[in-house]
Design an enzyme around this catalytic site. Structure first.
Site, short mmCIF file in Angstrom:
data_model
loop_
_atom_site.label_atom_id
_atom_site.label_comp_id
_atom_site.label_asym_id
_atom_site.label_seq_id
_atom_site.Cartn_x
_atom_site.Cartn_y
_atom_site.Cartn_z
CB ALA A 44 14.03 -23.44 32.80
CE LYS A 52 6.84 -28.65 27.16
NZ LYS A 52 6.75 -28.80 28.62
CG HIS A 55 7.35 -23.41 30.13
ND1 HIS A 55 7.25 -24.59 30.84
CD2 HIS A 55 8.46 -22.79 30.63
CE1 HIS A 55 8.24 -24.66 31.72
NE2 HIS A 55 8.99 -23.58 31.59
NE ARG A 160 -1.15 -30.64 31.41
CZ ARG A 160 -0.09 -31.42 31.27
NH1 ARG A 160 1.13 -30.91 31.30
NH2 ARG A 160 -0.24 -32.70 31.07
#
Length: 269
Positions: A44, A52, A55, A160
């Site tokens: 993770a 997110k 991610h 990002r």
């Protein structure tokens, strides 16, 4: 203007949430709840610093995770699956983020010093706006109130490792030169964000995601193990391009002063 105008700070692992615990534990829980899929904390943590949704997608693209997913579920972890995990992740994260809003020890002292020098405090995060609203309100109760914050889903261009959130801080704070800003971050995508924005960058080693331990877990380690983990974190952030690395934002005043001297000498990042 030949002076530092602003610090642009990450949130979890940099200012609050020693060890960046809140987001990683929720990723594990979201995969479990949505698809009964077991994810490790280390897995993770790998893409930490991204928005997110991105991610979650990046976790699914890790070779070992992708292979286990295909073996267990029999189909690819595609964008529709990412959407489902994200929809599970969001309420879990919103419920938990305030529990990790306490500033890391010594950080507020550093920021008080910076304000006394006339330096503005900006911030941005991999958290989306609906999570950031909760975190910002909770952190304010502990004394942390940056001059602005930008969330990962605020900008059409993205987040990002692109420069956009950092540059939005430049706009909102009225900064005259991006080279007069210092980006502090504990993740590789966050360092790249600062570099892509044309800023000085400082990595955060001990309190951040790379080591990923709570303060009590860190303090319980023997000094030899601390030294080994610290070296790895410093090397990772320097390899990403950070101009400097500190153990904690609490330790950053000397580095800020060094960068100020370099700016005064007409150096740019």
């Amino acid at each position: 203007m030949q002076k530092i105008e602003a610090l642009i700070l990450d949130w979890a692992g940099t200012v609050v949430d020693f060890g960046s615990v809140a987001p990683t534990s929720i990723f594990v829980e979201a995969f479990k709840q949505a698809y009964n899929f077991e994810l490790s904390i280390d897995e993770a943590r790998v893409p930490m610093g991204l928005g997110k949704w991105d991610h979650i997608k990046a976790i699914g693209q890790l070779p070992e995770v992708a292979a286990r997913w295909q073996n267990q579920l029999g189909y690819l972890l595609d964008d529709s699956v990412v959407d489902e995990i994200y929809s599970t992740f969001m309420p879990l994260q919103k419920a938990k983020v305030a529990q990790f809003s306490t500033p890391i020890p010594g950080v507020l002292d550093c920021l008080d010093w910076a304000r006394q020098q006339g330096i503005k405090i900006g911030s941005c995060s991999g958290y989306p706006r609906e999570v950031m609203r909760i975190l910002a309100m909770a952190a304010a109760k502990h004394g942390y109130t940056p001059d602005c914050w930008v969330a990962s889903d605020d900008l059409r261009a993205g987040s990002r490792p692109g420069p956009w959130m950092a540059l939005q801080n430049v706009i909102e704070l009225g900064i005259s030169n991006v080279a007069n800003c210092i980006k502090f971050d504990d993740s590789v995508p966050g360092i790249l964000e600062g570099l892509n924005a044309g800023m000085w960058t400082v990595g955060i080693a001990v309190t951040g995601n790379i080591i990923g331990l709570t303060e009590s877990e860190w303090m319980d380690l023997p000094p030899t193990e601390q030294t080994k983990l610290k070296l790895k974190a410093h090397q990772t952030l320097l390899a990403a391009g950070a101009h400097y690395v500190v153990d904690s934002l609490a330790d950053a005043v000397p580095v800020i002063q060094q960068i100020q001297s370099r700016i005064a000498g007409n150096e740019r990042p």
